[in-house]
Design an enzyme around this catalytic site. Sequence first.
Site, PDB file in Angstrom:
ATOM      1  N   VAL A  12       2.068  12.518   0.470  1.00 46.30           N
ATOM      2  CA  VAL A  12       2.904  13.231   1.455  1.00 46.30           C
ATOM      3  C   VAL A  12       4.288  13.490   0.869  1.00 46.30           C
ATOM      4  CG1 VAL A  12       3.919  13.185   3.767  1.00 46.30           C
ATOM      5  CG2 VAL A  12       1.661  12.184   3.397  1.00 46.30           C
ATOM      6  N   GLY A  13       4.857  12.469   0.211  1.00 51.83           N
ATOM      7  CA  GLY A  13       6.219  12.594  -0.300  1.00 51.83           C
ATOM      8  C   GLY A  13       6.356  13.683  -1.349  1.00 51.83           C
ATOM      9  N   ASP A  33      10.616   6.355  -5.790  1.00 53.79           N
ATOM     10  CA  ASP A  33       9.405   5.532  -5.651  1.00 53.79           C
ATOM     11  C   ASP A  33       9.586   4.283  -6.506  1.00 53.79           C
ATOM     12  OD1 ASP A  33       6.316   6.426  -4.581  1.00 53.79           O
ATOM     13  OD2 ASP A  33       6.441   4.643  -5.839  1.00 53.79           O
ATOM     14  N   ASN A  95       4.576  -2.862   5.926  1.00 50.55           N
ATOM     15  CA  ASN A  95       5.323  -1.605   5.945  1.00 50.55           C
ATOM     16  C   ASN A  95       6.705  -1.796   6.561  1.00 50.55           C
ATOM     17  OD1 ASN A  95       3.536  -0.091   4.515  1.00 50.55           O
ATOM     18  ND2 ASN A  95       2.659   0.989   6.258  1.00 50.55           N
ATOM     19  N   HIS A 175       0.735   8.935  17.986  1.00 50.23           N
ATOM     20  CA  HIS A 175       0.049   9.744  16.993  1.00 50.23           C
ATOM     21  C   HIS A 175      -1.454   9.524  17.121  1.00 50.23           C
ATOM     22  CE1 HIS A 175      -0.445  11.911  13.411  1.00 50.23           C
ATOM     23  NE2 HIS A 175      -0.464  10.939  12.555  1.00 50.23           N
TER      24      HIS A 175
HETATM   25  O1  TXD Z   1       1.807  12.007  11.012  1.00 54.03           O
HETATM   26  C1  TXD Z   1       2.216  11.156  10.288  1.00 54.03           C
HETATM   27  N1  TXD Z   1       3.342  10.528  10.573  1.00 54.03           N
HETATM   28  C2  TXD Z   1       1.504  10.784   9.045  1.00 54.03           C
HETATM   29  C3  TXD Z   1       1.816   9.521   8.426  1.00 54.03           C
HETATM   30  C4  TXD Z   1       0.642  11.695   8.399  1.00 54.03           C
HETATM   31  C5  TXD Z   1       0.157  11.412   7.157  1.00 54.03           C
HETATM   32  C6  TXD Z   1       0.481  10.197   6.432  1.00 54.03           C
HETATM   33  N2  TXD Z   1       1.179   9.239   7.223  1.00 54.03           N
HETATM   34  C7  TXD Z   1       1.690   8.022   6.575  1.00 54.03           C
HETATM   35  O2  TXD Z   1       2.610   8.372   5.551  1.00 54.03           O
HETATM   36  C8  TXD Z   1       0.660   7.176   5.877  1.00 54.03           C
HETATM   37  O3  TXD Z   1      -0.030   6.390   6.800  1.00 54.03           O
HETATM   38  C9  TXD Z   1       1.547   6.359   4.965  1.00 54.03           C
HETATM   39  O4  TXD Z   1       2.149   5.295   5.706  1.00 54.03           O
HETATM   40  C10 TXD Z   1       2.651   7.342   4.574  1.00 54.03           C
HETATM   41  C11 TXD Z   1       2.488   7.933   3.189  1.00 54.03           C
HETATM   42  O5  TXD Z   1       1.226   8.512   3.046  1.00 54.03           O
HETATM   43  P1  TXD Z   1       0.712   9.012   1.608  1.00 54.03           P
HETATM   44  O6  TXD Z   1      -0.615   9.604   1.791  1.00 54.03           O
HETATM   45  O7  TXD Z   1       1.776   9.783   0.941  1.00 54.03           O
HETATM   46  O8  TXD Z   1       0.569   7.601   0.849  1.00 54.03           O
HETATM   47  P2  TXD Z   1       0.627   7.305  -0.705  1.00 54.03           P
HETATM   48  O9  TXD Z   1       0.114   8.464  -1.469  1.00 54.03           O
HETATM   49  O10 TXD Z   1      -0.001   5.969  -0.873  1.00 54.03           O
HETATM   50  O11 TXD Z   1       2.182   7.195  -1.016  1.00 54.03           O
HETATM   51  C12 TXD Z   1       2.991   6.136  -0.609  1.00 54.03           C
HETATM   52  C13 TXD Z   1       3.996   5.908  -1.725  1.00 54.03           C
HETATM   53  C14 TXD Z   1       3.382   5.361  -3.020  1.00 54.03           C
HETATM   54  O12 TXD Z   1       3.687   6.216  -4.102  1.00 54.03           O
HETATM   55  C15 TXD Z   1       4.067   4.000  -3.194  1.00 54.03           C
HETATM   56  O13 TXD Z   1       4.303   3.656  -4.544  1.00 54.03           O
HETATM   57  C16 TXD Z   1       5.361   4.233  -2.450  1.00 54.03           C
HETATM   58  O14 TXD Z   1       4.989   4.964  -1.294  1.00 54.03           O
HETATM   59  N3  TXD Z   1       6.080   3.020  -2.077  1.00 54.03           N
HETATM   60  C17 TXD Z   1       7.443   2.956  -2.114  1.00 54.03           C
HETATM   61  N4  TXD Z   1       8.352   3.864  -2.435  1.00 54.03           N
HETATM   62  C18 TXD Z   1       9.651   3.482  -2.400  1.00 54.03           C
HETATM   63  N5  TXD Z   1      10.039   2.251  -2.009  1.00 54.03           N
HETATM   64  C19 TXD Z   1       9.144   1.314  -1.660  1.00 54.03           C
HETATM   65  N6  TXD Z   1       9.553   0.099  -1.276  1.00 54.03           N
HETATM   66  C20 TXD Z   1       7.773   1.642  -1.712  1.00 54.03           C
HETATM   67  N7  TXD Z   1       6.623   0.975  -1.441  1.00 54.03           N
HETATM   68  C21 TXD Z   1       5.608   1.823  -1.678  1.00 54.03           C
END
Ligand code: TXD
Length: 308
Positions: A12-13, A33, A95, A175
């Site tokens: 997502v990011g 990240d 989280n 949601h």
């Molecule tokens: O409608 C909505 N709100 C949502 C929410 C729709 C889609 C996804 N939704 C949620 O977004 C999903 O349940 C997850 O909680 C987040 C992110 O989903 P994504 O699919 O992008 O997950 P990824 O690909 O696993 O990415 C999460 C990233 C990963 O690269 C980790 O290394 C990083 O988060 N991460 C961090 N970054 C910075 N700082 C810290 N502490 C950290 N911990 C993990």
Amino acid sequence: MNRITVVGAGHVGATTAQRIAERELAREVVLVDIVQGMPQGKALDQWESAPVEGFDTRLIGAQDYGPTAGSGIYVVTAGLARKPGMSRDDLVQKNAQIIGAVSEQIAEHSPEAIIVMVTNPLDVMAWVAMTTTGFPRERVLGMAGVLDTARFRSFIALELDVSVEDVQALVLGGHGDSMVPLVSTVSVGGIPLTELLEKERIEALVERTRKGGGEIVGLLGTGSAYYAPSAAAVQMVESIVRDRRRVLPAAAWLEGEFGLEGLFLGVPCKIGAGGLEQILEVSLTDAEREALNASAADVRETMAVLGG
Ligand code: TXD
């Protein structure tokens, strides 16, 4: 806007960062990240698309928050996915730790920023961010409603074979499963949906929307949706950056609106340069009110896991 930060350079990011850059919503986008090199690699790859796509927004990656200083907006997508054997409560606690740490950094480096929370469970994570940063409610919003409405609108457009642009819908509450679609407010080119579709068909589309996230997860096999979620987050970002005052469903901290207080829940929000400019209230049927209250109870239950 000078700078927008996206925390979490996962699915997502990273997609969010690319969309922000392609629209030139800021001069610079910072992807943060914890994984070494990964946000730098993605940001560089994205920046290398600039000459082809024709944007001048610079993208940079970082592990720390120094380069994010002075960001106007933080889109927070950092988090863990649920692993086998991990309970829902474990995930919430993990989280919440991540979002707590991220929020401290945001408050320290960009005390005037607006936070758009995406990490699930987003209503509760938005609360963690608000309490940790001490930001006023105007500057903390959660993204879910725009996504749920987009899914609903896309299904209606398919069903009626009309442009998505002419389909308007409003979804309140939590949601996914606990969302509260206000079917009476759905219109197609100004015509109430109830005049165009049988009640049963509408119900089926509502059900598909509720399970929209799960449908994608089931098809992907690993990971969850990110194209529509990132588009939804960026619509909120755009409304802030351009002070458009769009009326979008988003999770906001309630202080008595809809008869609820002390929690984040999806409601119609006017979103502008200051973040949450106003919550717009609509009258609900008894069934809708009951569903909204049930949704609020769900959020409160999760807050309780964190001692809230
Ligand atoms: O409608 C909505 N709100 C949502 C929410 C729709 C889609 C996804 N939704 C949620 O977004 C999903 O349940 C997850 O909680 C987040 C992110 O989903 P994504 O699919 O992008 O997950 P990824 O690909 O696993 O990415 C999460 C990233 C990963 O690269 C980790 O290394 C990083 O988060 N991460 C961090 N970054 C910075 N700082 C810290 N502490 C950290 N911990 C993990």
